[in-house]
Design a protein around this motif. Structure first.
Motif, PDB file in Angstrom:
ATOM      1  N   ILE A 136     -49.617  16.289  -9.716  1.00  0.00           N
ATOM      2  CA  ILE A 136     -48.980  17.477 -10.273  1.00  0.00           C
ATOM      3  C   ILE A 136     -48.513  17.107 -11.669  1.00  0.00           C
ATOM      4  N   VAL A 137     -49.069  17.789 -12.656  1.00  0.00           N
ATOM      5  CA  VAL A 137     -48.763  17.483 -14.055  1.00  0.00           C
ATOM      6  C   VAL A 137     -47.613  18.380 -14.504  1.00  0.00           C
ATOM      7  N   VAL A 138     -46.537  17.762 -14.959  1.00  0.00           N
ATOM      8  CA  VAL A 138     -45.334  18.496 -15.363  1.00  0.00           C
ATOM      9  C   VAL A 138     -44.962  18.117 -16.787  1.00  0.00           C
ATOM     10  N   PRO A 139     -44.239  18.980 -17.487  1.00  0.00           N
ATOM     11  CA  PRO A 139     -43.823  18.639 -18.852  1.00  0.00           C
ATOM     12  C   PRO A 139     -42.718  17.605 -18.900  1.00  0.00           C
ATOM     13  N   ASP A 140     -41.898  17.522 -17.852  1.00  0.00           N
ATOM     14  CA  ASP A 140     -40.751  16.612 -17.849  1.00  0.00           C
ATOM     15  C   ASP A 140     -40.551  16.091 -16.425  1.00  0.00           C
ATOM     16  N   GLY A 141     -40.845  14.813 -16.215  1.00  0.00           N
ATOM     17  CA  GLY A 141     -40.781  14.242 -14.875  1.00  0.00           C
ATOM     18  C   GLY A 141     -39.370  14.212 -14.308  1.00  0.00           C
ATOM     19  N   VAL A 142     -38.372  13.925 -15.147  1.00  0.00           N
ATOM     20  CA  VAL A 142     -36.989  13.874 -14.667  1.00  0.00           C
ATOM     21  C   VAL A 142     -36.526  15.258 -14.233  1.00  0.00           C
ATOM     22  N   ALA A 143     -36.864  16.283 -15.009  1.00  0.00           N
ATOM     23  CA  ALA A 143     -36.510  17.654 -14.636  1.00  0.00           C
ATOM     24  C   ALA A 143     -37.222  18.057 -13.354  1.00  0.00           C
ATOM     25  N   ALA A 144     -38.466  17.637 -13.192  1.00  0.00           N
ATOM     26  CA  ALA A 144     -39.214  17.941 -11.960  1.00  0.00           C
ATOM     27  C   ALA A 144     -38.565  17.286 -10.750  1.00  0.00           C
ATOM     28  N   LEU A 145     -38.087  16.062 -10.924  1.00  0.00           N
ATOM     29  CA  LEU A 145     -37.399  15.362  -9.844  1.00  0.00           C
ATOM     30  C   LEU A 145     -36.149  16.134  -9.420  1.00  0.00           C
ATOM     31  N   ALA A 146     -35.393  16.608 -10.389  1.00  0.00           N
ATOM     32  CA  ALA A 146     -34.193  17.387 -10.092  1.00  0.00           C
ATOM     33  C   ALA A 146     -34.552  18.694  -9.393  1.00  0.00           C
ATOM     34  N   ASP A 147     -35.593  19.346  -9.856  1.00  0.00           N
ATOM     35  CA  ASP A 147     -36.013  20.620  -9.251  1.00  0.00           C
ATOM     36  C   ASP A 147     -36.430  20.437  -7.795  1.00  0.00           C
TER      37      ASP A 147
END
Length: 468
Positions: free
Chosen positions: A84-95
């Motif tokens: 899963i390609v995301v713009p911000d890995g840390v934000a994705a982790l929080a989400d």
């Protein structure tokens, strides 16, 4: 983690799902979440996060080799598993953490406790684990997973059976605790102390107070703010929260109060006063400063409906605070090492030295091996100087000060003319070990204390002959 389909994960983190081989959108994942490829195992999810030193994308293939079945990345990689390609890995982790906790909460049984403070977070979290795991399935990670990456990973360990989640929340800047609170709103928010840990990064004690108050600012009226009545900066936070305040401490205003503290080499005893009753509690953990952590844990457990007697029983069974936190490491020749070098601030350094002075018998020699207290900014010289003078006032018999950054401890001790002890300044841990190898004798009690960056916890293990 609870089971989610690949599509559900992608939608939650706002990323592009890239399938590989036989992967389909309806495939479910429910394994552990890791950012360290070495910890990845069968069925796990790997977040490839860029860091200051290295880049997690470089180790994604190793995570897959270790069993990871999904990689969440900021750029597409050549991997044989779904990505899963995301713009911000840390934000994705929080989400992802936010969604997982919300789904488990919706089942109706999950209660969340969060703890912050300049000192004592991990010990209090471990005490809460000891109490709550007797009441039901509890998630409270080992180690200090308390930042913008570690805390969400802790949250993601919950599943449908989890009854209690204990989250440690640290910060090195204003806004960081508020960000973690936005992921999961605690039922109980604990503030232990506002001290000088990370004060150099914050810019001053007032900023530290502002940051720690974020623990209670956004709590709802249905929550409980567990506050240290003895710390004026923490006490002021009662005016910043809508939650019900429950006080703990040694002062008369505490609902959960401690008195008659006794620290020995076998542990720490105190009298607990709560709900009109008294009980003598005997912790197996060294240091009177841990009494405040115990009071905080009992206060939080009480807010969750756990009887204080049951909480006290659990605390008395706890063998140690945590690895490298006042960890007693006896040697066969009678030398006792107190390895407290996981981290250090002026407050925790002073508390550790006081504990050393309290538990040493007249026929024993106190030895303190001290390294740098990091992240103190402009206060560094003054605070290291203060620790050196404190060691003299406590009549610590021998100081071994490790590293140029800690030199003011050595210098200050040497300027105290009334002291008949000895201080030695050495360049590094290896030189410290050489000094101690030649000079330690049976009966010596050796405190090893520094910030984690100084690495003295490994020196403590080496002195004690611990291979773990």
């Amino acid at each position: 983690m609870i089971a989610l389909t690949l599509r559900e994960v992608a939608d939650t983190v706002g990323g592009e799902l890239v399938l590989a081989g036989s992967d389909v959108e309806s495939t479910t994942v429910s394994g552990e979440v890791h950012t360290d490829s070495r910890k990845a195992g069968p069925g796990s999810i790997f977040f490839a996060l860029p860091g200051e030193v290295t880049d997690g994308h470089l180790f994604a293939s190793s995570a897959v080799e270790n069993g990871a079945v999904l990689a969440i990345v900021e750029r597409m990689l050549d991997l044989p598993v779904a990505q899963i390609v995301v713009p911000d890995g840390v934000a994705a982790l929080a989400d992802l953490a936010r969604e997982v906790v919300a789904r488990v909460r919706a089942l109706g049984s999950l209660r969340v406790v969060a703890v912050t403070g300049s000192n004592g977070k991990t010990t209090t979290k471990n005490m809460l684990r000891a109490i709550l795991e007797r009441e039901g399935p509890t998630v409270a990670p080992f180690g200090s997973f308390n930042n913008h990456v570690g805390a969400p990973i802790s949250m993601l360990a919950v599943d449908e059976q989890t009854r209690y989640l204990v989250v440690e929340m640290g910060a090195s800047a204003i806004g960081e605790i508020a960000s973690l609170i936005s992921i999961v709103t605690p039922d109980v928010g604990i503030v232990l102390k506002v001290g000088l840990a990370h004060v150099g990064e914050f810019g001053g004690p007032d900023a530290v107070e502002t940051a720690k108050s974020e623990m209670v600012t956004d709590l709802p009226e249905s929550a409980v703010a567990a506050l240290n009545v003895d710390d004026p900066r923490v006490a002021r936070m009662a005016g910043k929260t809508r939650a019900r305040v429950s006080w703990f401490g040694l002062g008369e205003g505490a609902e959960v109060r401690g008195s008659d503290i006794e620290a020995t080499a076998e542990g720490t005893a105190f009298t607990l006063h709560v709900d009109g009753a008294e009980r003598r509690i005997r912790l197996r953990i060294l240091g009177e400063h841990h009494v405040m952590n115990a009071l905080a844990a009992i206060t939080a457990a009480r807010a969750l409906g756990v009887d204080a007697e049951r909480a006290a029983d659990a605390l008395e069974s706890l063998a140690r605070a945590a690895r490298w936190r006042m960890e007693v490491q006896p040697r066969e020749d009678g030398v006792i090492v107190l390895n407290d070098a996981y981290n250090a601030s002026p407050d925790s350094m002073a508390a550790a030295l006081k504990t050393l002075a309290q538990i040493v018998r007249p026929d024993q020699r106190s030895v303190a091996v001290l390294g740098e207290m990091a992240e103190l900014g402009d206060l560094a010289d003054e605070e290291h100087d203060r620790i050196g003078r404190l060691a003299v006032r406590l009549n610590i018999r021998k100081l071994v000060v490790v590293g140029h950054a800690a030199r003011h401890i050595h210098n200050a001790a040497g300027l105290e003319g009334s002291w008949d002890g000895e201080s030695v300044l050495v360049a590094d841990a290896d030189e410290a070990y050489d000094v101690l190898r030649d000079e330690l004798r049976p009966g010596d009690v050796v405190l090893v204390k520094s910030s984690g960056s100084a690495g003295l916890r490994f020196l403590g293990d080496r002195i004690a002959g611990v291979s773990e």
